[in-house]
Design a protein around this motif. Structure first.
Motif, mmCIF file in Angstrom:
data_model
loop_
_atom_site.group_PDB
_atom_site.id
_atom_site.type_symbol
_atom_site.label_atom_id
_atom_site.label_comp_id
_atom_site.label_asym_id
_atom_site.label_seq_id
_atom_site.Cartn_x
_atom_site.Cartn_y
_atom_site.Cartn_z
ATOM 1 N N UNK A 162 0.833 -1.205 0.000
ATOM 2 C CA UNK A 162 0.000 0.000 0.000
ATOM 3 C C UNK A 162 0.865 1.253 0.000
ATOM 4 N N UNK A 163 2.014 1.176 0.688
ATOM 5 C CA UNK A 163 2.942 2.304 0.677
ATOM 6 C C UNK A 163 3.463 2.583 -0.717
ATOM 7 N N UNK A 164 3.761 1.537 -1.492
ATOM 8 C CA UNK A 164 4.224 1.724 -2.872
ATOM 9 C C UNK A 164 3.142 2.350 -3.738
ATOM 10 N N UNK A 165 1.882 2.015 -3.484
ATOM 11 C CA UNK A 165 0.794 2.664 -4.217
ATOM 12 C C UNK A 165 0.722 4.146 -3.879
ATOM 13 N N UNK A 166 0.912 4.481 -2.613
ATOM 14 C CA UNK A 166 0.942 5.892 -2.207
ATOM 15 C C UNK A 166 2.061 6.639 -2.923
ATOM 16 N N UNK A 167 3.207 5.973 -3.068
ATOM 17 C CA UNK A 167 4.344 6.608 -3.743
ATOM 18 C C UNK A 167 3.997 6.950 -5.185
ATOM 19 N N UNK A 168 3.174 6.113 -5.839
ATOM 20 C CA UNK A 168 2.749 6.402 -7.208
ATOM 21 C C UNK A 168 1.754 7.550 -7.226
ATOM 22 N N UNK A 169 0.726 7.469 -6.400
ATOM 23 C CA UNK A 169 -0.321 8.493 -6.413
ATOM 24 C C UNK A 169 0.215 9.886 -6.096
ATOM 25 N N UNK A 170 1.212 9.950 -5.233
ATOM 26 C CA UNK A 170 1.724 11.257 -4.805
ATOM 27 C C UNK A 170 3.136 11.531 -5.323
ATOM 28 N N UNK A 171 3.615 10.682 -6.232
ATOM 29 C CA UNK A 171 4.914 10.865 -6.890
ATOM 30 C C UNK A 171 6.021 11.091 -5.854
ATOM 31 N N UNK A 172 6.193 10.094 -4.967
ATOM 32 C CA UNK A 172 7.134 10.210 -3.861
ATOM 33 C C UNK A 172 8.319 9.269 -4.036
ATOM 34 N N UNK A 173 9.504 9.749 -3.708
ATOM 35 C CA UNK A 173 10.670 8.878 -3.609
ATOM 36 C C UNK A 173 10.553 8.043 -2.341
ATOM 37 N N UNK B 176 -0.565 10.012 -20.454
ATOM 38 C CA UNK B 176 -0.335 11.375 -19.982
ATOM 39 C C UNK B 176 -0.407 11.472 -18.472
ATOM 40 N N UNK B 177 -1.387 10.799 -17.870
ATOM 41 C CA UNK B 177 -1.518 10.807 -16.405
ATOM 42 C C UNK B 177 -0.335 10.113 -15.756
ATOM 43 N N UNK B 178 0.073 8.973 -16.319
ATOM 44 C CA UNK B 178 1.216 8.250 -15.759
ATOM 45 C C UNK B 178 2.457 9.135 -15.717
ATOM 46 N N UNK B 179 2.691 9.861 -16.804
ATOM 47 C CA UNK B 179 3.928 10.628 -16.899
ATOM 48 C C UNK B 179 3.828 11.986 -16.224
ATOM 49 N N UNK B 180 2.645 12.560 -16.225
ATOM 50 C CA UNK B 180 2.480 13.882 -15.629
ATOM 51 C C UNK B 180 2.322 13.819 -14.108
ATOM 52 N N UNK B 181 1.549 12.836 -13.631
ATOM 53 C CA UNK B 181 1.172 12.823 -12.212
ATOM 54 C C UNK B 181 1.711 11.651 -11.412
ATOM 55 N N UNK B 182 2.057 10.537 -12.076
ATOM 56 C CA UNK B 182 2.388 9.308 -11.354
ATOM 57 C C UNK B 182 3.870 8.944 -11.388
ATOM 58 N N UNK B 183 4.710 9.888 -11.761
ATOM 59 C CA UNK B 183 6.149 9.667 -11.656
ATOM 60 C C UNK B 183 6.763 8.773 -12.706
ATOM 61 N N UNK B 184 6.053 8.522 -13.830
ATOM 62 C CA UNK B 184 6.583 7.611 -14.852
ATOM 63 C C UNK B 184 7.224 8.389 -16.007
ATOM 64 N N UNK B 185 7.756 9.544 -15.714
ATOM 65 C CA UNK B 185 8.467 10.309 -16.741
ATOM 66 C C UNK B 185 9.730 9.577 -17.174
ATOM 67 N N UNK C 262 9.430 -3.361 -15.274
ATOM 68 C CA UNK C 262 8.111 -3.974 -15.264
ATOM 69 C C UNK C 262 7.387 -3.748 -13.951
ATOM 70 N N UNK C 263 8.121 -3.841 -12.846
ATOM 71 C CA UNK C 263 7.525 -3.582 -11.536
ATOM 72 C C UNK C 263 7.012 -2.153 -11.454
ATOM 73 N N UNK C 264 7.826 -1.183 -11.884
ATOM 74 C CA UNK C 264 7.407 0.211 -11.800
ATOM 75 C C UNK C 264 6.164 0.477 -12.652
ATOM 76 N N UNK C 265 6.143 -0.060 -13.860
ATOM 77 C CA UNK C 265 5.003 0.181 -14.747
ATOM 78 C C UNK C 265 3.746 -0.498 -14.196
ATOM 79 N N UNK C 266 3.873 -1.722 -13.695
ATOM 80 C CA UNK C 266 2.683 -2.425 -13.196
ATOM 81 C C UNK C 266 2.176 -1.815 -11.896
ATOM 82 N N UNK C 267 3.074 -1.315 -11.051
ATOM 83 C CA UNK C 267 2.621 -0.580 -9.867
ATOM 84 C C UNK C 267 1.857 0.666 -10.282
ATOM 85 N N UNK C 268 2.375 1.356 -11.295
ATOM 86 C CA UNK C 268 1.698 2.559 -11.791
ATOM 87 C C UNK C 268 0.342 2.205 -12.377
#
Length: 314
Positions: free
Chosen positions: A60-71, A270-279, A290-296
């Motif tokens: 769940x913490x990793x999901x939070x990191x995606x939603x809020x673009x956190x290291x 666009x959402x992945x790259x703009x808001x979810x840290x997948x730039x 693969x892990x990063x993309x599937x978490x996103x």
């Protein structure tokens, strides 16, 4: 190693604190998280050794990191500080929370066990069971994501006639036509042709399948029909006389209609790259990509499902 028990601490004076429901509470109610916990059960399952953080809380913490673009550092700080984050992950008000390295080790376990795909499928299967996936059609496309470094030996260079060449990986995605729920994901080096990957991401019962010109081939038409779907791929050309303007107009009209529907999937990228840290990728190697993309994709799908539910009549 043994697991810590979290969420057992009583609030001060045992008082019940009334709280306003937020988006994280809505997402928490979307699925049965015990199914996710069962997938994660083999991690840190030894009865002896230093106590480990519950894998579900870390996921769940990793999901939070995606939603809020956190290291990892910012995630650990926010989890220690924000009440909504603690509640979503299952931590009580004043108990300790994981440090940065706990998430590093947990990701390593997910990659080693190949659980990222299983977790994504577990979430989407539950949303499908709730009727969140409307199987009237499927949109297919791919997007290039720059690698963490040009030294990543598993990433590849890919060029584009209108853009500078990019060293990275490619996410191949199929999503629901109407709701925008991501159904399947595949990861390859960036130089893999989009059209070759249609079969890898084509879901069961795809309905009408829309894609761009890179997917237009006889092999892909056959794959769509074999899956029980209906091809809505663009056409590369048409047999007609040189002065047959009607045939050419029909071809252009068909391709425009296909493109008008297909381009909806671009909003996901666009959402992945703009808001979810997948730039760009955060880690080296195709497995970690693969892990990063599937978490996103998992985080995006949960948030999208919440938005769809909000729009349903009571």
């Amino acid at each position: 190693m043994a697991r810590r028990q979290i969420g057992q601490e009583q609030l001060a004076l045992g008082a019940e604190v009334e709280r306003r429901s937020g988006s994280l509470d809505e997402i928490a109610a979307l699925i049965d998280w015990s199914e996710i916990d069962r997938v994660l059960a083999p991690i840190y399952a030894a009865p002896t050794g230093e106590q480990a953080w519950p894998p579900l809380a870390l996921f769940k913490g990793l999901l939070l990191a995606v939603w809020y673009d956190l290291s990892d550092v910012k995630l650990a700080e926010a989890l220690d500080d924000r009440t909504s984050f603690r509640r979503f992950c299952g931590f009580a008000a004043h108990e300790p929370t994981p440090e940065r390295t706990a998430f590093v080790r947990f990701r390593r376990e997910l990659v080693a066990r190949g659980l990222d795909g299983v977790l994504f499928e577990t979430v989407t299967r539950q949303l499908d069971a709730r009727g969140m996936v409307i199987k009237t059609g499927t949109l297919v496309d791919a997007t290039v994501i720059a690698s963490a470094t040009s030294s990543d030996a598993q990433a590849r260079w890919v060029g584009h006639r209108h853009r500078a060449a990019v060293h990275g990986d490619k996410a191949h995605v199929a999503c629901d036509h109407d709701g925008g729920i991501v159904r399947t994901v595949a990861i390859t080096p960036a130089n893999v042709n989009d059209g070759r990957m249609l079969g890898a991401v084509l879901p069961a019962s795809p309905g009408e399948v829309y894609a761009d010109l890179a997917y237009a081939s006889v092999a892909n038409e056959r794959a769509i029909h074999a899956a029980g779907g209906h091809s809505r791929l663009p056409a590369r050309g048409i047999w007609a006389a040189a002065d047959d303007t009607t045939a050419l107009a029909c071809l252009e009209a068909w391709n425009w209609r296909v493109g008008h529907v297909r381009r909806r999937i671009e909003k996901i990228f666009g959402t992945w790259k703009r808001s979810d840290g997948l730039r760009r990728m955060r880690w080296w190697g195709l497995a970690k990509a693969g892990l990063q993309v599937r978490l996103t994709a998992t985080a995006y799908t949960l948030r999208r499902a919440m938005t769809l539910l909000r729009g349903q009549p009571a």
